[in-house]
Write a protein that holds these residues in place. Structure first.
Motif, short mmCIF file in Angstrom:
data_model
loop_
_atom_site.label_atom_id
_atom_site.label_comp_id
_atom_site.label_asym_id
_atom_site.label_seq_id
_atom_site.Cartn_x
_atom_site.Cartn_y
_atom_site.Cartn_z
N LYS A 161 1.76 2.41 6.83
CA LYS A 161 1.23 2.78 8.14
C LYS A 161 1.68 4.20 8.53
CE LYS A 161 0.92 1.05 12.86
NZ LYS A 161 1.36 0.02 13.81
N MET A 162 2.96 4.50 8.30
CA MET A 162 3.49 5.85 8.59
C MET A 162 2.72 6.91 7.81
SD MET A 162 7.61 5.62 8.44
CE MET A 162 8.52 4.37 9.31
N LEU A 163 2.59 6.68 6.51
CA LEU A 163 1.97 7.68 5.64
C LEU A 163 0.49 7.86 5.96
CD1 LEU A 163 3.67 6.73 2.27
CD2 LEU A 163 4.22 8.66 3.76
N LYS A 164 -0.21 6.76 6.18
CA LYS A 164 -1.65 6.86 6.50
C LYS A 164 -1.88 7.58 7.82
CE LYS A 164 -3.57 3.25 3.63
NZ LYS A 164 -4.38 2.04 3.54
N SER A 165 -0.97 7.43 8.77
CA SER A 165 -1.12 8.12 10.06
C SER A 165 -0.99 9.63 9.90
CB SER A 165 -0.12 7.59 11.09
OG SER A 165 1.18 8.08 10.83
N HIS A 166 -0.45 10.07 8.77
CA HIS A 166 -0.32 11.49 8.47
C HIS A 166 -1.35 11.93 7.42
CE1 HIS A 166 3.31 12.34 10.84
NE2 HIS A 166 3.56 11.06 10.62
N GLY A 167 -2.33 11.07 7.16
CA GLY A 167 -3.44 11.43 6.28
C GLY A 167 -3.22 11.21 4.79
N HIS A 168 -2.15 10.52 4.43
CA HIS A 168 -1.87 10.32 3.01
C HIS A 168 -2.51 9.04 2.48
CE1 HIS A 168 0.78 13.70 3.20
NE2 HIS A 168 1.58 13.11 4.07
N GLN A 169 -2.82 9.04 1.21
CA GLN A 169 -3.36 7.87 0.52
C GLN A 169 -2.20 7.14 -0.15
OE1 GLN A 169 -6.10 8.88 -2.60
NE2 GLN A 169 -6.51 6.76 -3.13
N CYS A 170 -2.19 5.81 -0.07
CA CYS A 170 -1.07 5.03 -0.61
C CYS A 170 -1.50 4.12 -1.75
CB CYS A 170 -0.44 4.19 0.49
SG CYS A 170 0.23 5.17 1.85
N ILE A 171 -0.64 4.04 -2.75
CA ILE A 171 -0.76 3.11 -3.86
C ILE A 171 0.53 2.29 -3.81
CG2 ILE A 171 -1.05 2.89 -6.37
CD1 ILE A 171 -1.75 5.95 -6.32
N SER A 172 0.49 1.01 -4.17
CA SER A 172 1.71 0.23 -4.05
C SER A 172 2.04 -0.55 -5.32
CB SER A 172 1.61 -0.74 -2.87
OG SER A 172 0.54 -1.63 -3.06
N ALA A 173 3.34 -0.76 -5.51
CA ALA A 173 3.86 -1.57 -6.61
C ALA A 173 4.98 -2.42 -6.06
CB ALA A 173 4.37 -0.67 -7.74
N GLU A 174 5.10 -3.65 -6.58
CA GLU A 174 6.05 -4.62 -6.03
C GLU A 174 7.41 -4.64 -6.74
OE1 GLU A 174 3.98 -8.32 -6.10
OE2 GLU A 174 2.56 -7.67 -4.57
N ASP A 175 7.54 -3.93 -7.85
CA ASP A 175 8.84 -3.85 -8.53
C ASP A 175 8.88 -2.57 -9.36
OD1 ASP A 175 7.96 -4.39 -11.36
OD2 ASP A 175 7.47 -6.36 -10.54
N GLY A 176 10.07 -2.26 -9.86
CA GLY A 176 10.24 -1.01 -10.60
C GLY A 176 9.39 -0.90 -11.85
N ALA A 177 9.25 -2.00 -12.59
CA ALA A 177 8.46 -1.97 -13.83
C ALA A 177 7.00 -1.67 -13.51
CB ALA A 177 8.59 -3.29 -14.57
N GLN A 178 6.47 -2.34 -12.50
CA GLN A 178 5.09 -2.09 -12.10
C GLN A 178 4.94 -0.65 -11.57
OE1 GLN A 178 3.51 -4.01 -8.48
NE2 GLN A 178 1.85 -4.82 -9.76
N GLY A 179 5.97 -0.17 -10.88
CA GLY A 179 5.94 1.20 -10.36
C GLY A 179 5.88 2.24 -11.47
#
Length: 120
Positions: A19-37
């Motif tokens: 939410k913070m990042l999108k409010s500043h115009g950034h696109q987000c990708i997510s990963a749930e653990d370090g290996a997936q990251g």
């Protein structure tokens, strides 16, 4: 606008940071653990990575080290965001290749200023 990979196993933290990042115009990708990251970073080549420390499968310190050593991700800045808030934790995170280390709960202005300072 930056493409930012958020690596965190907490759905609540993921939601707040996204939410913070999108409010500043950034696109987000997510990963749930370090290996997936690590896998997503190699595939997606984000502009920046926000990394939690305490996660299942592969912790954030090990994931940051893997990203900083892999030729295809070595140039992507990593900021560690963690509840582990001792000077030793911060030093260890930076030794693994993190460009900065911020403590949770995350202050939005501090996060945005840190991101802007790394990608300017």
């Amino acid at each position: 606008m930056l493409r930012i990979l958020i690596v965190d196993d907490s759905p609540t933290e993921m939601h707040i940071i996204t939410k913070m990042l999108k409010s500043h115009g950034h696109q987000c990708i997510s990963a749930e653990d370090g290996a997936q990251g690590v896998e997503l970073a190699k595939k997606e080549k984000p502009d920046l990575i926000l990394m939690d420390v305490v996660m299942p499968v592969l912790n954030g310190f090990k994931a940051t080290r893997a990203l900083s050593k892999a030729p295809e991700t070595t140039g992507i800045p990593v900021i560690i965001l963690s509840n582990k808030s001792t000077p030793t934790d911060k030093m260890w995170g930076e030794k693994q290749g993190a460009k900065d280390y911020l403590f949770k709960p995350i202050d939005e202005s501090q996060l945005i200023n840190t991101i802007n300072g790394l990608v300017a």
